[in-house]
Motif scaffolding. Structure first.
Motif, PDB file in Angstrom:
ATOM      1  N   HIS A 103       1.019  -1.397   0.064  1.00  0.00           N
ATOM      2  CA  HIS A 103       0.158   0.217   0.237  1.00  0.00           C
ATOM      3  C   HIS A 103       0.946   1.359  -0.284  1.00  0.00           C
ATOM      4  O   HIS A 103       0.243   2.299   0.495  1.00  0.00           O
ATOM      5  N   VAL A 104       1.893   0.683  -0.453  1.00  0.00           N
ATOM      6  CA  VAL A 104       3.473   2.789  -0.671  1.00  0.00           C
ATOM      7  C   VAL A 104       3.954   2.150  -1.399  1.00  0.00           C
ATOM      8  O   VAL A 104       3.961   0.825  -2.414  1.00  0.00           O
ATOM      9  N   PRO A 105       4.987   3.406  -2.202  1.00  0.00           N
ATOM     10  CA  PRO A 105       5.297   2.626  -3.651  1.00  0.00           C
ATOM     11  C   PRO A 105       6.757   1.331  -2.886  1.00  0.00           C
ATOM     12  O   PRO A 105       7.041   1.424  -1.319  1.00  0.00           O
ATOM     13  N   VAL A 106       7.632   0.343  -3.453  1.00  0.00           N
ATOM     14  CA  VAL A 106       8.141  -0.372  -3.761  1.00  0.00           C
ATOM     15  C   VAL A 106       9.318  -0.434  -4.683  1.00  0.00           C
ATOM     16  O   VAL A 106       8.509  -0.487  -5.477  1.00  0.00           O
ATOM     17  N   PHE A 107      10.179  -0.948  -4.009  1.00  0.00           N
ATOM     18  CA  PHE A 107      11.743   0.066  -4.962  1.00  0.00           C
ATOM     19  C   PHE A 107      12.342  -1.710  -5.415  1.00  0.00           C
ATOM     20  O   PHE A 107      12.627  -1.959  -4.345  1.00  0.00           O
ATOM     21  N   VAL A 108      12.386  -2.095  -6.412  1.00  0.00           N
ATOM     22  CA  VAL A 108      12.306  -3.655  -6.572  1.00  0.00           C
ATOM     23  C   VAL A 108      13.812  -3.578  -7.245  1.00  0.00           C
ATOM     24  O   VAL A 108      13.694  -2.700  -8.213  1.00  0.00           O
ATOM     25  N   LEU A 109      15.086  -4.244  -6.576  1.00  0.00           N
ATOM     26  CA  LEU A 109      16.240  -3.867  -7.455  1.00  0.00           C
ATOM     27  C   LEU A 109      16.207  -4.903  -7.989  1.00  0.00           C
ATOM     28  O   LEU A 109      16.138  -5.933  -7.504  1.00  0.00           O
ATOM     29  N   THR A 110      16.604  -4.501  -9.360  1.00  0.00           N
ATOM     30  CA  THR A 110      16.767  -5.856 -10.630  1.00  0.00           C
ATOM     31  C   THR A 110      17.736  -5.186 -11.714  1.00  0.00           C
ATOM     32  O   THR A 110      18.522  -3.879 -11.570  1.00  0.00           O
ATOM     33  N   HIS A 111      18.484  -5.789 -11.845  1.00  0.00           N
ATOM     34  CA  HIS A 111      19.496  -5.150 -13.406  1.00  0.00           C
ATOM     35  C   HIS A 111      18.602  -5.464 -15.257  1.00  0.00           C
ATOM     36  O   HIS A 111      19.179  -5.385 -15.579  1.00  0.00           O
ATOM     37  N   HIS A 112      17.417  -5.746 -14.599  1.00  0.00           N
ATOM     38  CA  HIS A 112      16.756  -5.549 -16.304  1.00  0.00           C
ATOM     39  C   HIS A 112      15.279  -4.722 -15.983  1.00  0.00           C
ATOM     40  O   HIS A 112      14.880  -4.528 -15.389  1.00  0.00           O
ATOM     41  N   ALA A 113      15.921  -3.555 -16.496  1.00  0.00           N
ATOM     42  CA  ALA A 113      14.379  -2.412 -16.678  1.00  0.00           C
ATOM     43  C   ALA A 113      12.887  -2.535 -16.627  1.00  0.00           C
ATOM     44  O   ALA A 113      12.285  -3.488 -17.794  1.00  0.00           O
ATOM     45  N   ARG A 114      12.085  -2.174 -16.652  1.00  0.00           N
ATOM     46  CA  ARG A 114      11.076  -2.439 -16.419  1.00  0.00           C
ATOM     47  C   ARG A 114      10.009  -1.242 -15.840  1.00  0.00           C
ATOM     48  O   ARG A 114      10.820  -0.536 -15.127  1.00  0.00           O
ATOM     49  N   ASP A 115       8.746  -1.162 -17.303  1.00  0.00           N
ATOM     50  CA  ASP A 115       8.010   0.194 -16.446  1.00  0.00           C
ATOM     51  C   ASP A 115       7.350  -0.205 -14.988  1.00  0.00           C
ATOM     52  O   ASP A 115       7.268  -1.308 -14.393  1.00  0.00           O
ATOM     53  N   PRO A 116       7.722   1.061 -14.567  1.00  0.00           N
ATOM     54  CA  PRO A 116       6.833   0.946 -13.195  1.00  0.00           C
ATOM     55  C   PRO A 116       5.296   0.136 -13.376  1.00  0.00           C
ATOM     56  O   PRO A 116       4.800   0.145 -14.225  1.00  0.00           O
ATOM     57  N   MET A 117       4.575  -0.691 -12.555  1.00  0.00           N
ATOM     58  CA  MET A 117       3.120  -1.206 -12.698  1.00  0.00           C
ATOM     59  C   MET A 117       2.819  -0.399 -11.472  1.00  0.00           C
ATOM     60  O   MET A 117       2.858  -1.145  -9.924  1.00  0.00           O
ATOM     61  N   GLU A 118       1.105  -0.160 -11.514  1.00  0.00           N
ATOM     62  CA  GLU A 118       0.767   0.202 -10.205  1.00  0.00           C
ATOM     63  C   GLU A 118      -0.567  -0.395 -10.110  1.00  0.00           C
ATOM     64  O   GLU A 118      -1.402  -1.123 -10.916  1.00  0.00           O
ATOM     65  N   MET A 119      -0.421  -1.525  -8.867  1.00  0.00           N
ATOM     66  CA  MET A 119      -1.560  -1.807  -8.162  1.00  0.00           C
ATOM     67  C   MET A 119      -2.299  -0.993  -7.560  1.00  0.00           C
ATOM     68  O   MET A 119      -2.472  -0.293  -7.169  1.00  0.00           O
ATOM     69  N   GLU A 120      -3.795  -2.374  -7.161  1.00  0.00           N
ATOM     70  CA  GLU A 120      -4.970  -2.075  -6.179  1.00  0.00           C
ATOM     71  C   GLU A 120      -4.232  -1.928  -4.511  1.00  0.00           C
ATOM     72  O   GLU A 120      -2.999  -2.326  -4.172  1.00  0.00           O
ATOM     73  N   GLY A 121      -4.625  -0.669  -3.982  1.00  0.00           N
ATOM     74  CA  GLY A 121      -4.334  -0.318  -2.719  1.00  0.00           C
ATOM     75  C   GLY A 121      -3.283   0.535  -2.675  1.00  0.00           C
ATOM     76  O   GLY A 121      -2.724   0.435  -1.158  1.00  0.00           O
ATOM     77  N   GLY A 122      -2.680   1.211  -3.294  1.00  0.00           N
ATOM     78  CA  GLY A 122      -2.078   1.849  -3.077  1.00  0.00           C
ATOM     79  C   GLY A 122      -0.331   1.498  -3.766  1.00  0.00           C
ATOM     80  O   GLY A 122       0.544   2.209  -3.453  1.00  0.00           O
ATOM     81  N   THR A 123       0.136   0.584  -4.357  1.00  0.00           N
ATOM     82  CA  THR A 123       1.341  -0.229  -3.901  1.00  0.00           C
ATOM     83  C   THR A 123       1.689   0.248  -5.391  1.00  0.00           C
ATOM     84  O   THR A 123       1.128  -0.119  -6.118  1.00  0.00           O
ATOM     85  N   VAL A 124       2.871   0.839  -5.826  1.00  0.00           N
ATOM     86  CA  VAL A 124       3.681   1.018  -6.860  1.00  0.00           C
ATOM     87  C   VAL A 124       4.481   0.213  -6.647  1.00  0.00           C
ATOM     88  O   VAL A 124       5.364   0.818  -6.212  1.00  0.00           O
ATOM     89  N   PHE A 125       4.822  -0.932  -7.697  1.00  0.00           N
ATOM     90  CA  PHE A 125       6.188  -1.442  -7.697  1.00  0.00           C
ATOM     91  C   PHE A 125       7.057  -0.276  -8.961  1.00  0.00           C
ATOM     92  O   PHE A 125       6.499  -0.168  -9.996  1.00  0.00           O
ATOM     93  N   HIS A 126       8.339   0.369  -8.351  1.00  0.00           N
ATOM     94  CA  HIS A 126       8.898   0.229  -9.863  1.00  0.00           C
ATOM     95  C   HIS A 126      10.674  -0.435  -9.927  1.00  0.00           C
ATOM     96  O   HIS A 126      10.811  -0.965  -8.228  1.00  0.00           O
ATOM     97  N   PHE A 127      11.601   0.030 -10.653  1.00  0.00           N
ATOM     98  CA  PHE A 127      12.071  -1.532 -10.838  1.00  0.00           C
ATOM     99  C   PHE A 127      13.350  -0.883 -10.995  1.00  0.00           C
ATOM    100  O   PHE A 127      13.469  -0.051 -11.907  1.00  0.00           O
ATOM    101  N   VAL A 128      14.349  -0.726 -10.308  1.00  0.00           N
ATOM    102  CA  VAL A 128      15.798  -0.222 -10.069  1.00  0.00           C
ATOM    103  C   VAL A 128      17.083  -0.784 -10.409  1.00  0.00           C
ATOM    104  O   VAL A 128      17.021  -1.740  -9.844  1.00  0.00           O
TER     105      VAL A 128
END
Length: 214
Positions: A103-128
């Motif tokens: 229910h807040v922004p989540v920053f996912v560590l990865t070596h491979h780019a991906r667009d941010p992904m907005e989910m229900e309930g306020g969670t947004v996954f950002h790929f770093v």
């Protein structure tokens, strides 16, 4: 000021934070769910996943406090999902369905780019893709005055510990033995990194340790 914290991170008696052979069928590794028996029984965790009931008491108090004042999360890629290498498509959206428990922004560590992904309930996954310091900067900017929580896994916590960036940890020792898996203490000298245990609270289900950086 925003802190970088670890909360309710479960370990076996022999120091493993996940079982071996993580997969779609075993996201926590073989026998990894045994680490979290204390949490699954609590009122707080059942409510997080849309279930009723659950136990009150000390374990539930720790579980509830682990969710206090959170403005962002940081996850390793393995915590987000079992997909390895370049993202084949955008079909994998995490283990948690359309309404993840963050229910807040989540920053996912990865070596491979991906667009941010907005989910229900306020969670947004950002790929770093540019490292742990970048993920922390972005998470702190999103969190404002609230704290940033590292959800795991072990390798991600190790990176932030070695960089001296974690302010304090709440580790939970479950009364189980895994024998193998992801070792939390291997290669990590917590005293040399400036950490010490300040509190220990045993319950029938687990032992709760508070570890702070001096």
């Amino acid at each position: 000021m925003s802190k970088l914290i670890v909360r309710s991170f479960s370990l076996s008696l022999d120091g493993y934070g996940a079982g071996p052979d993580q997969s779609l069928d075993n996201p926590l590794g073989v026998n990894g769910t045994k680490l979290h028996g204390w949490a699954f029984a609590t009122r707080t965790f059942r409510k997080m996943f849309g279930q009723e009931g659950g136990e009150a008491g000390i374990d539930d108090d720790f579980a509830a406090r682990s969710m206090d004042n959170l403005g962002a999360w940081i996850l390793g890629r393995n915590m987000f999902g079992p997909v390895r290498g370049p993202w084949p498509d955008a079909s994998w959206k995490g283990w948690w369905g359309n309404n993840p428990p963050y229910h807040v922004p989540v920053f996912v560590l990865t070596h491979h780019a991906r667009d941010p992904m907005e989910m229900e309930g306020g969670t947004v996954f950002h790929f770093v893709t540019d490292g742990i310091e970048s993920a922390l900067r972005q998470a702190r900017a999103a969190a404002g005055n609230r704290d940033v929580r590292i959800g795991g896994g072990v390798a991600t916590i190790h990176q932030y510990l070695r960089a001296g960036l974690i302010d304090d940890l709440h580790l939970v020792i479950s009364p189980v033995l895994l024998g193998k898996g992801e070792s939390f203490f291997a290669g990590i000298d917590l005293p040399a990194l400036g950490y010490r245990v300040t509190d220990r609270v045993p319950t029938p289900q687990a032992t709760h340790l508070t570890i702070v950086r001096e």
